[in-house]
Structure formats: structure tokens, C-alpha cells
Design an enzyme around this catalytic site. Structure first.
Site, short mmCIF file in Angstrom:
data_model
loop_
_atom_site.label_atom_id
_atom_site.label_comp_id
_atom_site.label_asym_id
_atom_site.label_seq_id
_atom_site.Cartn_x
_atom_site.Cartn_y
_atom_site.Cartn_z
N THR A 115 -6.83 1.72 -4.48
CA THR A 115 -7.47 0.44 -4.20
C THR A 115 -8.93 0.59 -3.74
O THR A 115 -9.70 -0.36 -3.82
CB THR A 115 -6.70 -0.33 -3.11
OG1 THR A 115 -6.67 0.48 -1.93
CG2 THR A 115 -5.30 -0.67 -3.55
N ASP A 116 -9.28 1.80 -3.27
CA ASP A 116 -10.64 2.00 -2.73
C ASP A 116 -11.73 1.63 -3.74
O ASP A 116 -12.82 1.20 -3.35
CB ASP A 116 -10.84 3.46 -2.30
CG ASP A 116 -10.03 3.82 -1.06
OD1 ASP A 116 -9.38 2.92 -0.49
OD2 ASP A 116 -10.04 5.00 -0.67
N THR A 147 -2.74 5.19 -4.09
CA THR A 147 -1.60 5.02 -3.20
C THR A 147 -0.32 4.61 -3.93
O THR A 147 0.78 5.02 -3.55
CB THR A 147 -1.96 3.97 -2.12
OG1 THR A 147 -2.95 4.54 -1.28
CG2 THR A 147 -0.77 3.58 -1.27
N1 ASP Z 1 -7.14 5.85 -0.53
C1 ASP Z 1 -6.31 5.21 -1.50
C2 ASP Z 1 -6.97 5.32 -2.87
O1 ASP Z 1 -7.90 4.56 -3.15
C3 ASP Z 1 -6.11 3.83 -1.13
C4 ASP Z 1 -5.21 3.07 -2.03
O2 ASP Z 1 -4.92 3.42 -3.15
O3 ASP Z 1 -4.80 2.01 -1.57
O4 ASP Z 1 -6.57 6.15 -3.64
#
Ligand code: ASP
Length: 327
Positions: A89-90, A14
Site C-alpha cells: 500500500t505504501d 502486505t
Molecule cells: N509496507 C507495506 C508495503 O507497502 C505496507 C502495505 O503493503 O500495506 O509493502
């Protein structure tokens, strides 16, 4: 005074996403783009940025993790004082723990990302990146193992978990909380983690896939029973409570443990699996006696990272049991 060199390695996520409308945002901005948009970084370190992957965190693989660890090590060997990894973040909690295991030494290795993408009001990527860089540049952060810096908090990789689908305060470390924070650019370390597992994975070692299975009310062991034929080298069971399975799933678990290392973790997400409190069929004592390996205080995803890397590094059962037994 010369600023320390800190390298930023971009993996996507993200923090790097752009686009708008019904199609949704996609990984687009490179690490160099992120650095150019944030001149304050140059006040904290001599920054070298490079894009290494450009994907969502959910699509990062064990191969990406091992390759990122090698890239981090290469940059430290070249003279970087610290390294920041930006990613989705995942899977931050898994990549950060993997880097903790795979990158030895004292240099700060910091993982960060964003919950609000750059097109949204209150996008948190720039603040997270700046704080991560400040931590990676700080001598105070040496010797702490890999870290996650997010929302101005500093978390030890071995404890941190993503706990909310959208909040910028999603990262938590149970049962301890963050080990430090960043205030007005100053790095504060309040706690120093004790001990650290290390795993050595030779460059050409083939991957050893490990399954992660969460148990639930009434699970009859059907999935457990079918794992042996699917090509996995090991498995992690996120069992109920203190490490329990329904009694009707015990035979399947025991058969699997005779085939491959099976680590027993808890789906509660915090606390150690029990060792000898309960005696019913499917209790922790029953499962450990049937050959399952106590996963200590590691949650399922982290136990899976540890078991995968140990197997890839050629560890046998004794080494695996010993590694899980370390705090
Ligand atoms: N779906 C995203 C990812 O992990 C979530 C994020 O980065 O916050 O790439």
C-alpha cells in the site's frame, strides 16, 4: 454464461506477507497462493494469476512501474477483460496513477493490497482482492482509468492517497471521495472521472530520475541548490500552502528551473497550486515567472510520476507544461 477473464498480477506487499515473531512479516505468498486461498474469486471471473515482483511497496521502482504497465497491457492484448495488480500500500497511489497514464483503453485496471497482513485478526487482503476482482470483471468499471479498490471503496487513481499508517480505511480521494463502492459483491459507480492524461513511453527509453523535495519553515534552499549536480532530469517541489517558498530559497529554485523542468506542487496534499494571488518574493506568481511549472492539482508524488514518465517518453517543456495543465 461464460465468466470474463481477469488476470491478477502480484508485486508483493502486505497482502502477500507471512511469518511471525520478532523478525516481522515478509513478502512470501504468491498471487497463485492468494487465489487458491479464496475460492469466491472463481465465482466472479475466470482468474489467471501470476507473480511479477515479490517486494515491499516501498522498494518498487519506476522501472517496476513501467514494466508492470507493459505486463498489464500484454495481458489485456491477450484477451483479459480486466487486470488486478496486488502490491504494497505504501506506493499504491503512485503505481495506480502510473498505470492510469501508461495503459490506454477502456479495460478496468485495478490496484489493491492490504493493511493487515494475513497473520493478523481481521486481515483485509481477501476482502480487498475479491472486491478488486469484482470491479475488474465489471463492464461498469470500463472507461474509468486505473482504479484503487480498497475497503469496499472504488477510487480513481488520479486522486487517491494513502492517508493513515495502519487503518484499513487509509485510502482517501481528496477533494472528491470515492467514485463508487462494492456492496454485497455488486459494483456501484456513482461518479465518472472526466478527461485523462496519457503518456507513451517507448520500451527501450532510459529512465529519467526526478527528485521530490518538500519545503518547510525556514528552509534555506540548501538541498534545492545541490540538486543540479546529482544527475536528476527534473524535480518536483512540494511548496508551502498555495505554492510558496521562503524568499531566501527563491534564487536556488530559479537556478534549478534554468537547468531542468521543476514542477511546483503543494505540500498540503489537496487543491490547485495558485497562479496569481500573491506577489511577494517566493510567492506562486514569483516562482512561475522564474520558470517553475504549475503542477495543477497533482500532489508531489503524483507530479513526480507524471514528470518522470513524460521525460522518459521524450517530452519537451511545452508538452510537459501542457500535460500538467490538463485537469
Ligand atoms: N509496507 C507495506 C508495503 O507497502 C505496507 C502495505 O503493503 O500495506 O509493502
Amino acid at each position: 454464461m461464460a465468466l470474463p477473464r481477469v488476470d491478477i498480477i502480484g508485486l508483493g506487499g502486505t497482502i502477500s506477507m507471512a511469518g511471525a515473531g520478532a523478525a516481522g512479516v515478509l513478502p512470501t505468498l504468491t498471487a497463485e497462493d492468494l487465489v487458491q486461498a479464496l475460492p469466491a474469486l472463481a465465482e466472479a471471473a475466470e482468474v489467471q494469476a501470476a507473480q511479477f515482483r515479490m517486494i515491499a511497496g516501498s522498494s518498487l521502482s519506476m522501472a517496476d512501474l513501467v514494466a508492470t504497465a507493459a505486463e498489464v497491457q500484454r495481458r489485456l492484448d491477450e484477451g483479459a477483460a480486466g487486470v488486478v495488480v496486488t502490491q504494497g500500500t505504501d506506493t499504491i497511489e503512485e503505481v495506480a496513477f502510473g498505470l492510469d497514464l501508461l495503459v490506454p483503453g477502456e479495460a478496468p485496471v485495478v490496484v489493491t493490497g492490504a493493511m493487515r497482513n494475513p497473520t493478523l485478526p481481521g486481515a483485509d487482503g481477501p476482502a480487498n482482492l475479491l472486491a478488486a476482482l469484482q470491479v475488474a470483471a465489471s463492464p461498469l468499471a470500463r472507461g474509468l482509468g486505473a482504479l484503487v479498490v480498497f475497503n469496499d471503496e472504488i477510487h480513481a487513481a488520479r486522486w487517491v492517497q494513502k492517508t493513515h499508517t495502519s487503518s484499513p480505511a487509509t485510502f482517501r480521494s481528496r477533494p472528491l471521495g470515492p467514485i463508487g463502492w462494492v456492496a454485497e459483491g455488486a459494483v456501484r459507480i456513482a461518479l465518472r472521472p472526466v478527461g485523462r492524461r496519457q503518456v507513451c513511453v517507448p520500451a527501450a527509453a532510459p529512465q529519467r530520475p526526478v527528485a521530490l523535495l518538500t519545503m518547510a519553515l525556514g528552509d534555506d534552499g540548501r538541498l534545492l541548490g545541490s540538486l543540479a549536480g546529482l544527475g536528476y532530469s527534473g524535480a518536483v517541489l512540494e511548496a508551502l500552502g498555495g505554492g510558496h517558498l521562503p524568499f531566501f530559497a527563491v534564487e536556488a529554485a530559479a537556478r534549478l528551473a534554468a537547468e531542468m523542468p521543476v514542477a511546483l506542487a503543494s505540500r498540503t496534499g489537496s487543491g490547485e497550486v495558485l497562479r496569481g494571488t500573491y506577489g511577494f518574493a517566493g510567492s506562486e506568481s514569483d516562482l512561475l515567472a522564474r520558470g517553475l511549472i504549475h503542477a495543477g492539482a497533482l500532489d508531489g508524488p503524483k507530479a513526480r510520476i507524471l514528470l518522470s514518465l513524460l521525460l522518459q517518453g521524450g517530452a519537451g517543456r511545452g508538452e510537459i507544461v501542457a500535460a500538467f495543465g490538463e485537469a
